[in-house]
Structure formats: C-alpha cells, structure tokens
Design an enzyme around this catalytic site. Structure first.
Site, short mmCIF file in Angstrom:
data_model
loop_
_atom_site.label_atom_id
_atom_site.label_comp_id
_atom_site.label_asym_id
_atom_site.label_seq_id
_atom_site.Cartn_x
_atom_site.Cartn_y
_atom_site.Cartn_z
CG ASP A 1 39.62 37.16 -26.98
OD1 ASP A 1 39.64 36.81 -28.18
OD2 ASP A 1 39.04 38.20 -26.58
CB SER B 1 23.52 36.57 -25.75
OG SER B 1 23.41 36.98 -24.43
CE LYS C 1 21.21 41.01 -26.30
NZ LYS C 1 21.98 40.99 -25.06
#
Length: 421
Positions: free
Chosen positions: A320, A309, A334
C-alpha cells in the site's frame, strides 16, 4: 513439529490495558490454520472461572455478543459452551500447558521433534523439517506421509490429535512411521523430543548484488534477525543491496509488534497498520519512522495461501505504501488481533480476539487475504527446493528433486522483476 498459522497477539494486564505483545506462532508442533474453539478443559471449568471468562468476553471481545448485562452473570455450563462456541476460531481458553507453549513460542523456541505438517489429500504430510532438529538429524524428509506415532495410526485424526500423540507420549523417544514416495516399505524413525530454537529469518545471495530474505515467523527476535541478515548481505557485496526478495510464503504470522517493527525497517514514512476494536486501547495506528535499511532499493515480496496475520501486515504495508511488488497467490486472510488475558492465578489464560487490523489503505483482509500484484499459483516448496533454486545448483543428488518441481516460478519471477529495475 511446528504449528503454523496464527495471530497477531497482545497481552492484556488487568486494569492496565495493553501490556506487551505476544505471538501465537506455534502452539503445538503441527501446521494448523484454525484452532478448534472447544478445549476439553472448558467443560471442566468451575463457576468462578466461567464468570471471569464471561466478564472478559463482555469487556474486550471484538464483537458485542450481547451478554447478560449485570454485575453477576449466572451461566450454567451448557449455556456457557453455547456462548463460547460463538467466538471466532482464534479465541480459546488456554490451559497451563498451552500457556507455557505460547510463551516459549513467543521467544522462538518450542519442545518437539521439528516437523511442519499439513493435511494434503487426507494424508498427514510433512511439508518441512526444521534445521538442526531431531527429525532433520534422523533423516525425516518433506513429503513423507505420517502413518503412525508410537504405533497409533494417524488415519482419520486431526492435526491437533496427532500433535497430542507426540506431545503427550510417555516416552522421550517418538517412533514416527512414514510412507515415502517411490519406496515400498514403511520407514520408522526413532526421534527424541527436545527444545528447538527456531530461526525467524534466513538469507541467501542472489545475482547482481541482490539478496533473498526468508522470514519464517514473527517472534520477539525477528526484528534483530532480519536486520542482521540484511546487514550480512550488504557486507558481502561491500555496497547497499540493489534489490531484495522477501519470502513470506508459509509464514503463519506472530506478534503485531514484530510485524510493525520489521515493516518500519523498509519504509521512510506512511501508515503501517491500524487496529480497531470495542474497547479504547484496541484502537491504535502505527506509522513508519524515517530510515529505510535498503535506501530505496526495490523489493519483491512473495506470498501464498499460507501467509497469514503478521506476514500479511508486512506485505500490505509494503504494497500500500508502493514500496514493494507482491508476487504469488492470495494470502490466508487472517486480519484479527488476539490478546492474552491472564486468568485466576496466572497459570491459565484466555486468548481472545480483541481487534481487527486494517491495511494502510483502510482495508480489512480478514477472510479475504492480500491480492498479489503478479499472480502466480504453485504448490508449496520446501526450504531445500528454494535453496537449490536460489543458488542455481543442480547436482546429481537434486536433479530429480527439481524435475518434480521444475522451478520455483514465484521466486524466478521475483528475480526477473528485480533485474528489470
């Protein structure tokens, strides 16, 4: 005990859209990845409560379940239970006790004995003990296997069932009986339940001007705690850190707001995360503002199969945006956001998945997880083991400990990567 593995959550205040971010880090006091969608209280709901829940599912749930499209949805209990069972494992009706626990956990506290538990080889195994908790003071250790709670056997029980035994005990003191490796006799601890304040972040000094930061969950206090820990590390050296290891292993997540804010600490620019859902306010994008607390110093992030999460939001944001190297094993996966919707008089609520989140590169990690740049699989280590390795200590008292876990290979690799930059 502490329940780890949960969600990025939001409160929906009726008719006003998103109101405030909440976390669902530790609903009970045990390590649990999936909260079963059925609650015993669901079968006892009244018609008015069922209608209210159906309305909210129809309006806000991330997927269109094609509910009956009318002003009055007339479902009987069995039909409602069948529909309710179609929700994902993170959507759940919360009774008054669960709702109170959620608010407590959002603020980094809960009432319990202070152990984290996971089902390992069909044994209810304690994997960590919270610092300054009743269990820690009593002498409970990671690796202990729970045999019984107040003489009620833990065999063939789920994590939620064992949590209920502890939470609903009639006695303030819990008799926790465990089996410890290398001992023949069972050990019984008399442990008092009390409110425990949880640390979101801890830190240690590494070699050559680098630091180690463990983020254990994402609560309302995490941003403040992380900033303080990094400042303390830099203050010790008297100059900016030359590198930082961020340990997100076994981090169950927490609030979306907290994950975004912590990510922003380490980024100068770029997308942090986007969310997409069926209703307007579920579609949002979060961007980094100028100002990197480390001033560009290299970062290595550690993840494992229990990183979920909000922890995955931070890891993906740094990965990224090419801000960090990710080391470890595939994360939990999640990738959804839960909203807390008050019901009735506000004593109960519906925790409902209202959106899915996407990494800066537009990928959904739901059910997939984040792939590390450097894959190193290993069993989970307790905080004690990590501290020994970080400090390069090996006294007689912990020599045997290190023999069993030779080394924290992921942390060793992270330190090596920092030394090369």
């Amino acid at each position: 005990m502490t329940t780890k593995k949960n969600a990025s959550n939001t409160v929906i205040k009726k008719n006003t859209g998103f109101f405030i971010s909440l976390c669902l880090v530790i609903l009970l006091t045990l390590l649990a990845f999936n909260t079963h969608v059925y609650a015993s209280s669901v079968k006892e709901l009244k018609s008015q409560q069922i209608d209210e829940i159906l309305f909210n599912i129809h309006a806000y749930y991330v997927e269109d379940l094609a509910l009956q499209n009318s002003d009055h949805i007339n479902y009987n209990n069995k039909q409602f239970e069948r529909l309710y069972s179609k929700l994902d494992p993170y959507s759940k009706y919360l009774d008054e006790h669960e709702l109170t626990s959620l608010f407590d956990n959002t603020n980094g506290r809960y009432t319990g004995i202070g152990i984290e538990v996971k089902n390992v080889d069909e044994k209810m195994t304690i994997i960590d003990v919270v610092n300054n908790s009743p269990a820690k003071i009593a002498g409970v250790l990671p690796g202990d296997k729970i045999i019984s709670v107040n003489n009620n056997s833990a065999d063939n029980r789920t994590i939620d069932e064992v949590a209920t035994l502890i939470r609903e005990s009639k006695f303030a003191n819990i008799d926790l009986t465990v089996k410890r490796d290398n001992t023949k006799e069972l050990i019984t601890f008399h442990v008092a339940r009390r409110q425990i304040n949880l640390e979101s972040a801890t830190s240690e000094l590494l070699d050559s001007g680098t630091g180690y930061l463990a983020i254990n969950n994402f609560s309302n206090h995490t941003l403040h705690e992380v900033a303080l820990q990094v400042a303390a590390l830099q203050s010790h050296f008297g100059y900016p850190l030359k590198g930082l290891v961020i340990d997100l292993r076994d981090n169950p997540g927490g609030t979306l707001k907290s994950a975004v804010a912590v990510s922003d600490l380490f980024l100068q620019s770029g997308t942090i995360v986007t969310t997409k859902g069926r209703f307007y306010d579920a579609n949002q994008a979060f961007y980094a503002k100028r100002g990197d607390i480390l001033k560009g110093a290299p970062i290595v992030v550690l993840i494992n199969e229990n990183s979920a999460s909000a922890a995955e939001i931070l890891a993906a944001a740094l990965k990224d945006n090419k801000r960090a190297t990710i080391v470890g094993s595939q994360s939990f996966g999640k990738g959804s956001v839960q909203s807390l919707i008050p019901l009735g008089d506000g004593n109960t609520a519906l925790k409902l998945t209202t959106a899915k989140y996407y990494t800066p590169l537009g990928q959904s990690i739901d059910g997939i997880g984040i792939t590390p740049d450097v894959a190193i699989n290993q069993t989970s280590l307790s905080q004690t083991n990590k501290a020994v390795i970080i400090k390069n200590e090996q006294t007689n008292s912990n020599a045997q400990l290190l023999t069993g876990n030779l080394a924290d290979q992921q942390l060793v690799k992270a330190k090596q990567l920092l030394s090369m930059q």
